[in-house]
Design a protein around this motif. Structure first.
Motif, PDB file in Angstrom:
ATOM      1  N   VAL A  23      31.459  39.525   1.532  1.00 60.87           N
ATOM      2  CA  VAL A  23      30.838  38.104   1.932  1.00 60.87           C
ATOM      3  C   VAL A  23      30.225  38.125   3.402  1.00 60.87           C
ATOM      4  N   ASN A  24      30.555  38.797   3.796  1.00 60.22           N
ATOM      5  CA  ASN A  24      30.355  38.900   5.793  1.00 60.22           C
ATOM      6  C   ASN A  24      29.561  39.779   5.521  1.00 60.22           C
ATOM      7  N   CYS A  25      29.569  40.632   4.500  1.00 64.98           N
ATOM      8  CA  CYS A  25      27.934  42.042   5.003  1.00 64.98           C
ATOM      9  C   CYS A  25      27.131  42.364   4.126  1.00 64.98           C
ATOM     10  N   TYR A  26      27.700  42.334   2.370  1.00 62.25           N
ATOM     11  CA  TYR A  26      27.548  41.924   1.537  1.00 62.25           C
ATOM     12  C   TYR A  26      26.674  40.818   0.095  1.00 62.25           C
ATOM     13  N   PRO A  27      26.398  39.828   1.216  1.00 60.25           N
ATOM     14  CA  PRO A  27      26.782  38.295   0.481  1.00 60.25           C
ATOM     15  C   PRO A  27      26.120  39.180  -1.584  1.00 60.25           C
ATOM     16  N   ARG A  28      25.326  39.092  -1.619  1.00 59.67           N
ATOM     17  CA  ARG A  28      24.339  39.048  -2.984  1.00 59.67           C
ATOM     18  C   ARG A  28      25.142  40.378  -4.044  1.00 59.67           C
ATOM     19  N   ALA A  29      25.478  41.464  -3.557  1.00 59.12           N
ATOM     20  CA  ALA A  29      25.271  42.045  -4.239  1.00 59.12           C
ATOM     21  C   ALA A  29      26.392  41.930  -5.509  1.00 59.12           C
ATOM     22  N   TYR A  83      38.971  31.723   4.178  1.00 57.51           N
ATOM     23  CA  TYR A  83      40.329  30.897   4.015  1.00 57.51           C
ATOM     24  C   TYR A  83      39.510  29.637   3.355  1.00 57.51           C
ATOM     25  N   THR A  84      38.305  29.509   3.752  1.00 62.97           N
ATOM     26  CA  THR A  84      37.593  28.144   3.450  1.00 62.97           C
ATOM     27  C   THR A  84      36.927  29.041   1.952  1.00 62.97           C
ATOM     28  N   TYR A  85      36.602  29.606   1.900  1.00 64.74           N
ATOM     29  CA  TYR A  85      35.812  30.607   0.725  1.00 64.74           C
ATOM     30  C   TYR A  85      36.788  30.866   0.258  1.00 64.74           C
ATOM     31  N   LEU A 106      41.933  50.393 -25.320  1.00 59.11           N
ATOM     32  CA  LEU A 106      41.466  49.998 -24.652  1.00 59.11           C
ATOM     33  C   LEU A 106      40.002  49.912 -23.831  1.00 59.11           C
ATOM     34  N   SER A 107      39.274  48.807 -23.876  1.00 55.22           N
ATOM     35  CA  SER A 107      37.945  48.872 -22.692  1.00 55.22           C
ATOM     36  C   SER A 107      38.242  47.814 -22.114  1.00 55.22           C
ATOM     37  N   ILE A 108      37.817  48.112 -20.871  1.00 52.83           N
ATOM     38  CA  ILE A 108      37.578  46.818 -20.018  1.00 52.83           C
ATOM     39  C   ILE A 108      36.566  46.993 -19.418  1.00 52.83           C
ATOM     40  N   ASN A 109      35.549  45.997 -19.396  1.00 52.70           N
ATOM     41  CA  ASN A 109      34.274  46.650 -18.624  1.00 52.70           C
ATOM     42  C   ASN A 109      33.950  44.977 -17.469  1.00 52.70           C
ATOM     43  N   ILE A 110      33.658  44.468 -15.859  1.00 55.98           N
ATOM     44  CA  ILE A 110      33.486  43.742 -15.360  1.00 55.98           C
ATOM     45  C   ILE A 110      31.787  43.742 -14.689  1.00 55.98           C
ATOM     46  N   GLU A 111      31.446  42.967 -14.663  1.00 57.53           N
ATOM     47  CA  GLU A 111      30.051  42.707 -14.010  1.00 57.53           C
ATOM     48  C   GLU A 111      29.790  41.210 -12.865  1.00 57.53           C
ATOM     49  N   GLY A 112      29.569  41.500 -11.850  1.00 60.09           N
ATOM     50  CA  GLY A 112      29.400  40.002 -11.488  1.00 60.09           C
ATOM     51  C   GLY A 112      29.488  40.358 -10.304  1.00 60.09           C
ATOM     52  N   TYR A 113      29.411  39.301  -9.478  1.00 58.76           N
ATOM     53  CA  TYR A 113      28.791  39.541  -7.865  1.00 58.76           C
ATOM     54  C   TYR A 113      29.795  40.290  -7.495  1.00 58.76           C
ATOM     55  N   TRP A 114      29.909  40.969  -6.318  1.00 63.71           N
ATOM     56  CA  TRP A 114      31.404  41.918  -5.512  1.00 63.71           C
ATOM     57  C   TRP A 114      31.913  40.694  -4.825  1.00 63.71           C
ATOM     58  N   HIS A 115      31.706  40.120  -4.396  1.00 65.46           N
ATOM     59  CA  HIS A 115      32.492  38.871  -3.863  1.00 65.46           C
ATOM     60  C   HIS A 115      33.610  38.204  -4.878  1.00 65.46           C
ATOM     61  N   ASP A 116      32.795  38.102  -5.795  1.00 69.92           N
ATOM     62  CA  ASP A 116      34.008  37.576  -7.111  1.00 69.92           C
ATOM     63  C   ASP A 116      34.769  38.436  -7.633  1.00 69.92           C
ATOM     64  N   THR A 117      34.368  39.667  -8.241  1.00 72.28           N
ATOM     65  CA  THR A 117      34.992  40.541  -9.033  1.00 72.28           C
ATOM     66  C   THR A 117      35.546  41.296  -9.190  1.00 72.28           C
ATOM     67  N   VAL A 118      35.597  41.804  -7.055  1.00 75.54           N
ATOM     68  CA  VAL A 118      36.216  42.166  -6.848  1.00 75.54           C
ATOM     69  C   VAL A 118      37.792  41.965  -6.667  1.00 75.54           C
ATOM     70  N   MET A 249      30.324  48.514   8.515  1.00 73.89           N
ATOM     71  CA  MET A 249      30.378  46.982   8.042  1.00 73.89           C
ATOM     72  C   MET A 249      31.849  46.239   8.553  1.00 73.89           C
ATOM     73  N   TRP A 250      33.179  47.944   8.321  1.00 70.14           N
ATOM     74  CA  TRP A 250      33.897  47.331   8.477  1.00 70.14           C
ATOM     75  C   TRP A 250      34.517  46.705  10.087  1.00 70.14           C
TER      76      TRP A 250
END
Length: 406
Positions: A23-29, A83-85, A106-118, A249-250
């Motif tokens: 969220v801090n460094c790559y909010p749109r990734a 914490y607000t986030y 079984l196959s599972i695929n995930i796609e979305g904003y990185w800060h959501d799906t992480v 970044m860390w």
């Protein structure tokens, strides 16, 4: 079936700390992940639908005030804004696509904003593992009291040998109840040995990677990052400087705290080229998660000496599929050359030898990334120090190998 994950913090700390850094460094990734079953398991008919049902249950999870109060106390390095986030965070089932073929794979695929799906990985893996062991009837065979007793004796042997051990087993646990018995047992063994041995006691059980269990039992939540942090950065910028950018970044996010760096995403040599004296001083130590442990230790010690630092002042966390016996043997071999500690997962939370039950061998790996919604997708991979842990498209692995070794 009833929900398997019933607490927002029933996950590993490193997913939350990575989310904060993202969220801090790559909010749109944006990212793409894929599930990998290294055993090519044939799951029972209808298993995929049950996984989908459990994913839908995740939408009901909420980060509570009690969880926040605990994390504020124990995780002092996490900035307040995060914490607000988390209070506003909501899982969405459309991020996850589940498919089971006619053969039962079984196959599972995930796609979305990185800060959501992480935040999905650990929860999904623990769901798959517990569902599998439930539907096969294996979970019913495990006597929880006996599991506690076996874990207590295991803990005493490791802790009395002087090991500093943390429990890292959420991803492949048989169930939350089983993992909880193990954590309780290690806490009890640590307490009892302190009373029995006094100042002669050199071991310790500081805590668990599972934030909910750490909260429930008042121990430290343990963890920093996973390979995906470096792997995603490599997908955005290339692998040559990925470790350097990730370390930068860390530290930008945690300002000198939470300083155990996971270095082996593209092998030690690629990391070594990025590991300057500045980073060697800023980071408290390194985590070994692949390769021969002693060979990796020698490389680490040599690198610190090359940079003018005494290796015995730095911490090294060993977490490469360790058993009780392997960890004790390794601790003896380290012999004070570094401050060694041990993150042990499957052999604590999914030790089914007494009942003839094998743990799941499953992972979820990052395969694609783009820096913003408008960019094109870039593939990425993880290469590691172990061939068996290499994941990603073969062409991408070849390109990364070329770029790193030309």
């Amino acid at each position: 079936m009833k929900p398997i994950i019933t607490h927002f913090t029933d996950t590993d700390l490193y997913k939350l700390t990575m989310c904060c850094a993202i969220v801090n460094c790559y909010p749109r990734a944006m990212v793409r992940y894929s599930f990998v079953d290294r055993n090519n398991t044939v799951y029972p008919e209808g298993f995929g639908k049950l996984v989908e049902e459990q994913v839908a249950y995740l939408e009901d999870l909420r980060f509570t005030e009690e969880e926040e109060a605990f994390m504020r106390e124990k995780c002092y390095y996490i900035p307040t804004w995060f914490y607000t986030y988390l209070h506003g965070f909501r899982f969405r089932k459309e991020w996850v696509k589940v498919f089971q073929d006619e053969a039962g794979h079984l196959s599972i695929n995930i796609e979305g904003y990185w800060h959501d799906t992480v935040l999905l990985e650990v929860m999904l893996l623990s769901i798959v593992s517990e569902l599998h062991h439930t539907l096969t009837g294996e979970l019913e065979k495990i006597d929880l009291e006996e599991y506690y007793n076996l874990s207590y004796e295991k803990a005493r042997r490791m802790l009395s040998a002087g090991l500093i051990v943390s429990e890292f087993g959420t991803r492949r646990r048989f169930s939350l109840d089983v993992e909880e018995q193990a954590v309780r047992a290690f806490i009890a063994a640590d307490r009892d040995l302190r009373k029995e041995l006094g100042d002669a006691y050199k071991g310790s059980f500081p805590g668990t990677s599972n934030v909910w269990l750490a909260y429930k039992y008042g121990v430290l939540p343990i963890g920093t990052m996973a390979h995906e942090f470096i792997s995603a950065i490599a997908g955005m910028y290339g692998p040559q400087e990925a470790n350097h950018i990730a370390m930068d970044m860390w530290q930008k996010t945690f300002i000198g705290s939470l300083g155990i760096f996971l270095y082996d995403t593209y092998g030690f040599n690629a990391f070594s080229a990025n590991f300057s004296e500045h980073f060697a001083r800023v980071f408290a130590g390194l985590r070994v998660d692949s390769g021969d442990n002693l060979e990796q230790l020698e490389k680490i010690c040599n690198k610190y000496r090359e940079l003018g630092l005494d290796p015995s002042t730095k911490q090294v966390v060993f977490s490469n599929a360790l058993s009780e016996e392997a960890a004790i043997s390794l601790h003896k071999a380290v012999n004070g050359r570094v401050h060694d500690s041990y993150g042990i997962g499957t052999s604590i939370s999914a030790d089914g030898a007494r009942w003839g039950i094998l743990p799941s061998n499953i992972v979820i790996k990052l395969l694609g990334v783009k820096m913003t919604e408008k960019r094109e997708w870039n593939k990425t991979c993880k290469m590691s120090e172990d061939f068996g842990k290499v994941t990603g498209d073969e062409d991408v692995i070849s390109v990364f190998n070329y770029l790193l070794h030309r």
